[in-house]
Write an enzyme that holds these catalytic residues in place. Structure first.
Site, PDB file in Angstrom:
ATOM      1  CG  HIS A  18     -10.591  -1.665   2.485  1.00 61.64           C
ATOM      2  ND1 HIS A  18     -11.084  -1.925   1.216  1.00 61.64           N
ATOM      3  CD2 HIS A  18      -9.316  -1.236   2.302  1.00 61.64           C
ATOM      4  CE1 HIS A  18     -10.147  -1.659   0.322  1.00 61.64           C
ATOM      5  NE2 HIS A  18      -9.066  -1.222   0.954  1.00 61.64           N
ATOM      6  CG  HIS A  20      -4.258  -0.290   3.003  1.00 61.99           C
ATOM      7  ND1 HIS A  20      -3.801  -1.440   2.416  1.00 61.99           N
ATOM      8  CD2 HIS A  20      -5.437   0.009   2.378  1.00 61.99           C
ATOM      9  CE1 HIS A  20      -4.653  -1.826   1.479  1.00 61.99           C
ATOM     10  NE2 HIS A  20      -5.660  -0.956   1.430  1.00 61.99           N
ATOM     11  CG  HIS A 198      -7.250  -4.332  -2.199  1.00 61.67           C
ATOM     12  ND1 HIS A 198      -6.998  -4.838  -0.962  1.00 61.67           N
ATOM     13  CD2 HIS A 198      -7.245  -2.970  -2.067  1.00 61.67           C
ATOM     14  CE1 HIS A 198      -6.848  -3.832  -0.104  1.00 61.67           C
ATOM     15  NE2 HIS A 198      -7.006  -2.681  -0.749  1.00 61.67           N
ATOM     16  CD  GLU A 201      -8.402   0.351  -5.561  1.00 64.70           C
ATOM     17  OE1 GLU A 201      -7.574  -0.577  -5.481  1.00 64.70           O
ATOM     18  OE2 GLU A 201      -8.250   1.448  -4.960  1.00 64.70           O
ATOM     19  CG  ASP A 279      -8.329   2.180   0.457  1.00 60.06           C
ATOM     20  OD1 ASP A 279      -7.653   1.218   0.847  1.00 60.06           O
ATOM     21  OD2 ASP A 279      -8.432   2.487  -0.751  1.00 60.06           O
ATOM     22  CG  ASP A 280      -4.640   3.872   1.688  1.00 54.47           C
ATOM     23  OD1 ASP A 280      -3.845   3.179   2.341  1.00 54.47           O
ATOM     24  OD2 ASP A 280      -5.224   3.456   0.663  1.00 54.47           O
TER      25      ASP A 280
HETATM   26  N1  ADE Z   1      -2.679  -0.163  -0.865  1.00 60.62           N
HETATM   27  C1  ADE Z   1      -3.104   0.853  -0.134  1.00 60.62           C
HETATM   28  N2  ADE Z   1      -4.260   1.332  -0.621  1.00 60.62           N
HETATM   29  C2  ADE Z   1      -4.581   0.568  -1.682  1.00 60.62           C
HETATM   30  C3  ADE Z   1      -5.652   0.550  -2.601  1.00 60.62           C
HETATM   31  N3  ADE Z   1      -6.661   1.421  -2.543  1.00 60.62           N
HETATM   32  N4  ADE Z   1      -5.632  -0.369  -3.585  1.00 60.62           N
HETATM   33  C4  ADE Z   1      -4.634  -1.242  -3.671  1.00 60.62           C
HETATM   34  N5  ADE Z   1      -3.600  -1.270  -2.837  1.00 60.62           N
HETATM   35  C5  ADE Z   1      -3.576  -0.372  -1.845  1.00 60.62           C
HETATM   36 ZN    ZN Z   2      -7.231  -0.799   0.128  1.00 62.30          ZN
END
Ligand code: ADE
Ligand code: ZN
Length: 339
Positions: A18, A20, A198, A201, A279-280
């Site tokens: 996971h 991006h 996703h 969340e 994630d990011d």
């Molecule tokens: N795009 C990038 N990070 C995300 C996240 N945590 N939730 C949904 N979309 C995303």
């Molecule tokens: Zn994500």
């Protein structure tokens, strides 16, 4: 000899399921690309960036994240982004990365598949050779756009379907439930691709159930709120559908107030196949090893818990049975050597 927590975590053979790719855009590279492409960005220093990266929820992050992607223009930009991530992931012990990308973020501003796909693929091919990491791509539909736009996005990718592992669903979760994207996931299923989404969340557990029922997903990204529904937790345990959890992301986006409150360990102890991911990472303060360390400290995880999380991640990849077996034996050797 007992090694430090950080060194133990970095040495664990693991998969990242996971992440991006647009969320790995570090401020340094953002500045370099803005200059290279003469794109205006609302920051002049790393301090400006740090000040802007204070999020209150998912949407407050997404607004900044989509804006930053405007510096990505040429094939080389996408190559540089992917290559930097793969090098960084390999240094954290990642053997396999299954990486999300958001085509609509790029096609929507006139940057097409013929630009970003060759950049991503060339970097994956080069870095597989250079640092030995195995990687694949998951095309994510943006759920703040329509189900029809998602179908069109999949069709536009036809020249690259054979280079995709699967499709996913991301962006603003509420009020955009999974079932709106059933047709787009069906197109991918017919093309022989795998599915993830996703869910749970910020959205309710009903979105997790809907992703399983309507999209046929094989992994749930995040899934934190699954715990609110006993029947769903039982279903996750029984079906062994993994959750790709991202603790530092959840903290940064206010999904929870303190990492000590994260339900990752509770769910794992109940038999859910939980994994740890980033994630990011350029936005949330850490790559995958940082996430393992943070959650280990906050939840008092043992080394055997950490090895179990790594094992889950390797089992949950979409790689071949042989590849998974090879990484899992590497993990067994590592664990035996650190007993
Ligand atoms: N795009 C990038 N990070 C995300 C996240 N945590 N939730 C949904 N979309 C995303
Ligand atoms: Zn994500």
């Amino acid at each position: 000899m007992t090694v430090s927590l950080e060194s133990y975590v970095k040495g664990l053979p693991k998969a990242e399921l996971h992440v991006h790719i647009e969320g790995t855009l570090e401020p340094d590279l953002m500045f370099e690309l803005a200059k290279r492409n003469s794109v205006e960005i609302p920051y002049s220093t790393v301090d400006d960036v740090a000040a802007a990266y204070s999020f209150v929820d998912l949407q407050s992050f997404l607004d900044i994240y989509y804006e930053a992607a405007s510096v990505l223009v040429t094939e080389q930009d996408f190559y540089d982004l992917m290559a930097a991530y793969l090098r960084r992931a390999a240094a954290d012990g990642v053997r396999r990365a299954e990486i999300f990308f958001d085509p609509q973020t790029h096609t929507g501003r006139g940057v097409g598949y013929d630009i970003f796909m060759p950049g991503f693929l060339r970097a994956i091919d080069d870095l597989e050779g250079e640092v030995g990491i195995s990687a694949g791509l998951i095309l994510c539909y943006l759920r703040h756009l329509s189900g029809e736009a998602a179908c069109e996005t999949f069709r536009e990718a036809s020249a690259y379907h054979h280079r995709l592992l699967g499709v996913g669903l991301d962006s603003s979760e509420v009020p955009n439930p999974p079932q709106l994207f059933a047709d787009a996931f069906e197109l991918a299923r017919v093309a022989g691709l795998r599915a993830v989404a996703h869910a749970g969340e910020e959205g309710p557990p009903a979105y997790v159930t809907a992703a399983l029922d309507h999209l046929g997903v094989e992994r749930i990204d995040h899934g934190v709120r699954s715990e609110e529904d006993e029947v769903l937790v039982g279903r996750l345990v029984e079906s062994e559908v993994p959750l790709t959890m991202c603790p530092l992301s959840n903290l940064a986006l206010g999904v929870l107030d303190r990492l000590q409150d994260h339900n990752l360990k509770r769910l794992m102890d109940r038999g859910v196949k939980v994994t740890v991911n980033s994630d990011d990472p350029a936005y949330f303060g850490g790559y995958i090893a940082d996430n393992y360390v943070a959650v280990a400290e906050a939840l008092d995880l043992s080394r055997s818990d950490l090895a179990q999380l790594a094992r889950h991640s390797l089992e949950a990849t979409f790689a071949s049975w042989e590849d998974r077996a090879g990484w899992i034996s590497e993990l067994d050797v590592y664990v035996a050597g650190h007993a």
